[in-house]
Write an enzyme that holds these catalytic residues in place. Structure first.
Site, mmCIF file in Angstrom:
data_model
loop_
_atom_site.group_PDB
_atom_site.id
_atom_site.type_symbol
_atom_site.label_atom_id
_atom_site.label_comp_id
_atom_site.label_asym_id
_atom_site.label_seq_id
_atom_site.Cartn_x
_atom_site.Cartn_y
_atom_site.Cartn_z
ATOM 1 C CB CYS A 170 -1.003 0.044 1.145
ATOM 2 S SG CYS A 170 -1.149 -1.410 2.136
ATOM 3 N NE ARG A 222 2.848 -8.802 5.569
ATOM 4 C CZ ARG A 222 1.551 -8.969 5.293
ATOM 5 N NH1 ARG A 222 0.845 -9.858 5.960
ATOM 6 N NH2 ARG A 222 0.979 -8.241 4.355
ATOM 7 C CD GLN A 274 -0.480 -8.637 0.069
ATOM 8 O OE1 GLN A 274 -0.050 -7.540 -0.256
ATOM 9 N NE2 GLN A 274 -1.163 -8.837 1.176
ATOM 10 C CG ASP A 327 -2.059 -5.518 -2.587
ATOM 11 O OD1 ASP A 327 -3.256 -5.401 -2.260
ATOM 12 O OD2 ASP A 327 -1.114 -5.090 -1.908
ATOM 13 C CG HIS A 341 -3.648 -0.386 -2.489
ATOM 14 N ND1 HIS A 341 -2.529 -1.101 -2.832
ATOM 15 C CD2 HIS A 341 -3.954 -0.749 -1.217
ATOM 16 C CE1 HIS A 341 -2.154 -1.850 -1.811
ATOM 17 N NE2 HIS A 341 -3.009 -1.660 -0.812
ATOM 18 C CE LYS A 370 -11.438 -8.333 8.872
ATOM 19 N NZ LYS A 370 -10.221 -9.047 9.209
ATOM 20 C CG HIS A 397 -6.002 -1.758 1.765
ATOM 21 N ND1 HIS A 397 -4.672 -1.486 1.826
ATOM 22 C CD2 HIS A 397 -6.609 -0.849 2.577
ATOM 23 C CE1 HIS A 397 -4.468 -0.464 2.637
ATOM 24 N NE2 HIS A 397 -5.629 -0.061 3.102
HETATM 25 ZN ZN ZN Z 1 -3.014 -2.473 1.054
#
Ligand code: ZN
Ligand code: ZN
Length: 669
Positions: A354, A383, A401, A403, A405, A488, A534
């Protein structure tokens, strides 16, 4: 005489002191494992002294299974202490599917486990009565004087000087509230499954313990069904299949939890990314690429550093600065202090994508006309998972991910969340993952825990709720499960074995736009704050592929198959034709392998079947002269004399429609 009222309204008059079990047997027949008197669970042997309400706890109910499993835990502890007199039982609760008991003792082998189970069955045959006794504090402390764990439980759980119940079976006694089955002969359908290590009080500074797991059910059928399921799960285990099918590799020299995608596994991942990418373009996403590291300052602003540093790889420090600090005699702890305080800078392997995407947003001024902006990246993050938690592709230290945004105005939240959900629906649909549910995480009672105004939250929560409802699959609303920065939606898939996998999430965020001071010019000419969404609906490519390997048991649909066609020649006379077919298929983008070795065709089929190609083509005289192919699918069904052109057209159709069925053989019959 006393009156006992049953749930159906019937009233039994009985003599004082008759046991609950006798009344239950009269009223309900067999199958009870415990009783409920005036709403309280108790043993069947409890005498009824005064008028009351009475119900049974049947072995097949949830409460009944709880009693059976808890009784099995006691049985296990009795068997262990008989075979290993120095073993100290600590705690042994019932759990889903069974029970465990933790002991302070030496490690156990498979053979030990087998002996313990045998001893348990022997105790069952002995039909020992399981009886409850009440003791005062002093007598309890004497009974358990040589077991410091039980003494510690008493110190913690019992009020000063208070007594408690114990349950006795043969010479074994355990501190326990019950209820339990009346005798060991009630326990039949159990099996010890595994051992692991544990810590007393789950505290790694305390005593090391050995945990023994078992499963237990009310009926033989249920136990067998569970055993079958576990066997099937072991066959589908992505760690095993990943190795057998050469999909991925984890290498100690590279590092634990760092997945190496082999060529075959990379095909699966790439095909999935292409597929998801097509839908992202359709939905108006823009592709971005960002580096794997970023400055500590970036993560100080986002809040990821230093607060979450326990779950991150330690920061990198620039070479010159490192040399200077070394010259100054700076110690490691001083270095880490300086970094935490922000007095020196360094870089972090990115724990999240992000902040990078946010900086792309802020690199340009934006007006309301630009929004929504949707930045997508298959972004790799790192991580620090504890080594004990790492497993295959599903718990890793580096992962990519799916991912994205979204930067949106308040009014666009609902529609954009809906778009994220639609993507999930389409992709799960194509992959045949029809059985999934959705959890909507909402605020809890304590409003001080959440950033952003309450009215905005109401709106965003409504948006998530109605988006979830639009899927037409079961969804639950869970209060207190929202992130502190916004509500979420989580996706949980149930696979063919009924196991649930938490995949990805869609999250509304009011926090990061604030922290990074994001803005856009509104229609009113004023500056406004965008809201971020996200979303990584499939979680990570590693986890998603791990789940898919198990979902398909390694038999990927043709479009995802690492190799789609394996061509097997009958003899060397057919090599030219095989190469010709292979070249034509490659021109069409089909992934193909040729086996022109001198092995017999039977042996070739057996060898190649292990790699699960979608189809095998067997080419011999007949095929070569008539320019046909003989097609064999994974089920071993075969069709002969299919014209090559016809085969190729149908194969391409199966691939391009991303069909999850193998239609080629039956279709051409
Ligand atoms: Zn994010
Ligand atoms: Zn107990």
């Amino acid at each position: 005489m006393v009156e006992v009222s049953l749930p159906d309204g019937a009233i039994h008059e009985i003599a004082t002191g008759v046991s609950a079990g006798e009344v239950i047997k009269d009223a309900f027949g067999r199958g009870a494992v415990a009783a409920i008197i005036n709403g309280e669970a108790c043993d069947l042997s409890t005498p009824i002294e005064e008028s009351c309400t009475l119900d049974q706890i049947h072995s097949e109910s949830d409460e009944g299974l709880h009693v059976l499993r808890h009784s099995c835990a006691h049985l296990l502890a009795q068997a262990v202490t008989q075979l290993h007199p120095n073993a100290k039982p600590t705690i042994g609760p019932p759990i889903e599917h069974g029970f465990y008991y933790d002991f302070e003792m030496g490690p156990l082998s498979e053979e030990d486990l087998r002996k313990i189970e045998k001893k348990m069955r022997y105790i069952v045959k002995q039909n020992l009565q399981i009886s409850r006794e009440e003791h005062d504090s002093e007598s309890l402390r004497q009974m358990f004087a040589d077991n410091q764990f039980k003494i510690e439980i008493m110190d913690d759980k019992l009020d000063d000087g208070a007594g408690s119940s114990v349950y006795r079976q043969g010479e074994f006694v355990d501190l326990c509230r019950g209820p339990h089955v009346p005798s060991t002969s009630y326990l039949h359908h159990f099996k010890l499954t595994s051992t692991s290590t544990a810590f007393w009080r789950a505290d790694s500074n305390r005593e090391h313990l050995v945990r023994i797991y078992g499963m237990c059910y009310a009926t033989k059928e249920d136990l067998q069904a569970r055993e079958t399921l576990l066997r099937e799960a072991a066959l589908r285990d992505h760690r095993k299949l990943g190795k057998d099918l050469q999909l991925f590799h984890i290498d100690d020299m590279v590092g634990q939890g760092l997945v190496l995608w082999t060529p075959r596994g990379s095909v699966v991942r790439q095909e999935l990314q292409n597929f998801i990418g097509e839908h992202l373009r359709r939905q108006g996403y823009s592709q971005v690429f960002t580096p794997h590291i970023g400055k500590l300052d970036l993560y100080r602003t986002s809040g990821h550093f230093p607060y979450y540093q326990d779950s991150q790889y330690p920061p990198l420090v620039e070479r010159d600065l490192m040399a200077k600090l070394a010259d100054d005699g700076c110690s490691c702890s001083e270095l880490s202090n300086l970094m935490e305080k922000g007095e020196i800078d360094g870089y972090l392997l990115k724990p999240m994508n992000c902040p990078h995407h946010i900086r792309i947003y802020s690199s340009q001024p934006h007006s309301y006309r630009d929004l929504p902006l949707r930045f997508a990246e298959f972004g790799t993050v790192y991580r620090w998972e504890q080594s004990g938690e790492i497993s295959g592709m599903t718990r890793v230290r580096g992962f990519t991910q799916d991912d994205a945004h979204l930067f949106v105005t308040e009014d666009q939240i609902a529609e954009e969340v809906l778009g994220c959900i639609e993507l999930v629906q389409v992709i799960f649909g194509v992959l045949g993952m029809d059985d999934y549910r959705v959890r909507v995480g909402l605020r809890g009672d304590d409003s001080s825990k959440y950033v952003g105004q309450s009215e905005k939250w109401d709106k965003a929560e409504d948006a998530c709720r109605s988006a979830a409802a639009s899927l037409g699959v079961p969804f639950t609303e869970e209060e207190g499960e929202a992130a502190f920065y916004g509500p979420k939606i989580d996706f949980v898939v149930r696979d063919v074995l009924g196991r649930e996998w938490q995949l990805g999430t869609v999250q509304v965020d009011y926090n990061l736009p604030e922290r990074f001071d994001l803005e856009y010019a509104g229609a009113d000419g004023e500056k406004h704050r965008p809201v971020m969404i996200h979303r990584a609906p499939f979680g990570s490519m590693e986890r998603f592929c791990g789940v898919l390997i198990e979902h398909f048991a390694g038999k990927f649909p043709t479009w995802l198959s690492p190799t789609q066609i394996h061509i097997l020649t009958i003899s060397e006379k057919h090599i030219d034709y095989a190469n010709e077919v292979s070249e034509e298929l490659k021109m069409l983008g089909v992934r193909v392998e040729v086996d022109d070795s001198d092995n017999t065709i039977g042996k070739k089929i057996r060898t190649h079947r292990k790699m699960q190609p979608s189809y095998m083509l067997v080419l011999g005289d007949e095929e070569a002269t008539s320019r046909t192919v003989s097609i064999r699918n994974r089920a071993g069904e075969q069709v002969q004399g299919v014209p090559l052109d016809n085969f190729m057209a149908n194969l391409l159709a199966e691939i391009s429609t991303r069909s999850s069925e193998q239609k080629l053989v039956s279709k051409l019959d």
